[in-house]
Design an enzyme around this catalytic site. Sequence first.
Site, mmCIF file in Angstrom:
data_model
loop_
_atom_site.group_PDB
_atom_site.id
_atom_site.type_symbol
_atom_site.label_atom_id
_atom_site.label_comp_id
_atom_site.label_asym_id
_atom_site.label_seq_id
_atom_site.Cartn_x
_atom_site.Cartn_y
_atom_site.Cartn_z
ATOM 1 N N GLY A 1 60.497 25.613 87.943
ATOM 2 C CA GLY A 1 60.295 26.515 86.803
ATOM 3 C C GLY A 1 61.578 27.272 86.503
ATOM 4 N N SER B 1 43.466 65.795 60.369
ATOM 5 C CA SER B 1 44.382 65.436 59.292
ATOM 6 C C SER B 1 45.534 64.615 59.864
ATOM 7 C CB SER B 1 44.930 66.729 58.682
ATOM 8 O OG SER B 1 46.143 66.484 58.035
ATOM 9 N N LYS C 1 44.659 71.351 63.359
ATOM 10 C CA LYS C 1 43.982 70.079 63.101
ATOM 11 C C LYS C 1 43.953 69.206 64.355
ATOM 12 C CE LYS C 1 42.448 70.140 58.876
ATOM 13 N NZ LYS C 1 41.001 70.412 58.720
ATOM 14 N N ALA D 1 42.439 62.499 50.532
ATOM 15 C CA ALA D 1 41.695 62.543 49.267
ATOM 16 C C ALA D 1 42.415 63.408 48.250
ATOM 17 C CB ALA D 1 40.303 63.115 49.525
ATOM 18 N N TYR E 1 48.900 74.516 60.406
ATOM 19 C CA TYR E 1 47.829 73.592 60.013
ATOM 20 C C TYR E 1 47.745 72.400 60.974
ATOM 21 C CZ TYR E 1 45.306 70.437 56.747
ATOM 22 O OH TYR E 1 44.410 69.576 56.152
ATOM 23 N N SER F 1 31.709 82.903 55.466
ATOM 24 C CA SER F 1 32.876 82.206 56.011
ATOM 25 C C SER F 1 32.422 81.438 57.252
ATOM 26 C CB SER F 1 33.948 83.215 56.411
ATOM 27 O OG SER F 1 34.901 82.561 57.220
#
Length: 722
Positions: free
Chosen positions: A518, A151, A168, A196, A164, A75
């Site tokens: 102006g 991600s 990430k 992917a 998650y 792992s």
Amino acid sequence: MPEQLRYDGRVVVVTGAGAGLGRAYALLFASRGASVVVNDLGSNRHGDGSSTASADAVVQEIRQSGGKAIANYDSVLDGAKIIKTAIETFGRIDVVVNNAGILRDVSFMKMTEAQWDTIHNVHLKGSMKTTQAAWPYFIKQKYGRIILTSSNSGLYGNFGQTNYSSAKLGLVGLANTLAIEGAKKNIYTNVIVPTAGSRLTEDLLPPDFHDQLKPELIAPVVFWLCHENCIENGSIIETALGWAGKCHLVRSSGCVLRQNLSASVTPENVQENWSKVIDMTSAKRFDSIQDVTGEFFGLIENLKNETSSNKTDHVLRSNYNYRDVILYALGVGATVQEPSNIRYLYENADGFAVLPTFYISYAPMGCMSSSILQDALPNTQIDPTRILHGEQYLEVCKQLPTEATVETRFKIQDILDKGKGAVVIIQHDTYNVANEEKLSTGQISIYIIGAGGFQGKRTSTHATSTVDPPGRKPDVTVIQQTNVDQAALYRLNGDYNPLHMDANVAAMAGFKRPILHGLCSLGFSTRHVLQTYAAGDPYLFKAIKVRFAKPVLPGQTLRTDMWRNGNRIHFQTSLVETNIPVITGAYIDLLDVKTEIPRANPCSGKENVQSDAIFTTIGEQVKLNPDQAKKVNAVFLYNITVGGKPVSEWTLDLKNAEVHKGKPKSGKADATLTVEDTDMIEIALGKLNPQLAFMRGKLKITGNIMLTQKLKTLMETNKAKL
Ligand code: NAI
């Protein structure tokens, strides 16, 4: 052809390389000469179980193709063992691609601590452990390349993925600091954000889309990032479908919430300024924490300056009543011909009101009549012919009374050294003396030619930025000609700078003749925006920001191009005669938009036909030279179209030396010309040859075509005036 990128002699560890993205990476690295440690625990999608099969299969695939690879089944939490495999088998380690990952999706409400820990362990802690085991080798050999896999769920969030997404984004933080700690030793760390098709995404993406998202399209990006020739460090690279792009964090220019160093900040200050705090229109990126803290040091200096400049506040007190209100409106081209302007021109009109830019005129007035510029630049001789109004901001805080005694307080906010010149940024706040209510706040930026070079700072945190308009064509355009006496009229509002009246002073300042204020052009465009997007309601006006880019000569024609973006109306003002932009980076913020005009309708309504100004100018020239016109001895009818639809008709009655809107009074034209509004402008400016326009069908002529040849001379004479 560039030389093939190779990894001969390099050792690469890819974690989670038994499937999906990791497998594609391992195969590509090995095919280009790398010795690869194919790590994979062989767990299922949720991280349960283990198997040697997937890593073995990839190793076998590599070896069958003649590559070098070894499997590792640990792992990533035992990262040291993975690196040990690399050292024991291949004798070194050059690249670590942290890719292993699992999912435990669950809503935050239901998530258990174990689900949080499992995900954080595999993604964040696992990447840390594997990278930390390789780090001493990298330091020693002064070389290393690291990939951390984040991600879009981390960058943007995704329902059911709190565990998650946080892990990430944690990897981005890890990469940011590793990039700094490794930079000097040639150890570069980057983050990849892939999309992917893999077992992680198979039930998250539609099947057709999933099949297109091949991991092989991502592998070359990771391959390049890890190559010795690539010097990218600390970047986030997003990639999918054979596309790659860099992401980074940006920050708004924000807003200072207190006046000076001794002032405190109240929650109400924050509330009042919130729209500026979150305004991302001039957002920028910072390259380092030092750049961020550097800005804070600058802020302290500015707040200190505020403390000292507070002592030198300049004040201008004025009374005004309906006559001043009307004079200002006339000065900026308000006309009884435009129904929405009546309320600015007649004190008994329904809803008689002050044009919201009225208090803007106090800005140059205060600067010219006080010693504020001299206080800002004590060592410079202030010469009025060397002063230019660079930029202007104004925000209306309360409904403006049509008569009041007001006090405008001026404060130097910043003095910038622009090399050749200096910019003095001055805040001006106008208060109602009767009740001390703040009516408006503004900022004038004055450019003083030749006053730079004092080693001062170049930028200011106080400056309200201009904003460029969107890239598309303008949504709406309004054209209006100024009067030859426009400056003579406008100056009566209190800006008596001789530059606008005296030919000698104008010559000294480098102009052919006196130029228009102006702020006068600004007033024209403000009305154009209000009549287009606020149904002429001045109370919908919130703020304006402009940059004065080029001078306008009284009598020239102003074209206000407008783009709507929510309640912000971007605009740019240009001269019809030369197409030169005179006001740029400009916008008006409205409290609400009230309009019948659809968003992307280029021209609609009488006011928006650009060529009207052309015919007006031709008409003036014909009046000046009637004999020349009469030589043509013909009547022409012009049908002007926008998007093919007729919008305006003009008659050039050259028999009677007369130009007027509508059909010929005699009822008959010798020739009728039909042309698009924009093409008419191009023809009149000499940019489009009329014969070519005719051949291409842009100019349609019925009746006596030969007679139209004679128009050429007339157009040519007028081109110089346009
Ligand atoms: P995948 O499930 O096809 O491959 C991940 C591999 O990691 C599996 O072979 C698994 O056995 C292995 N693994 C899991 N836990 C491990 C551990 N503790 N130690 C060693 N190996 C372990 O997934 P995919 O899609 O190839 O994902 C690769 C990486 O890309 C993951 O970090 C994922 O979070 C990330 N990612 C993928 C996206 C996608 O669209 N596929 C989108 C964003 C990020």
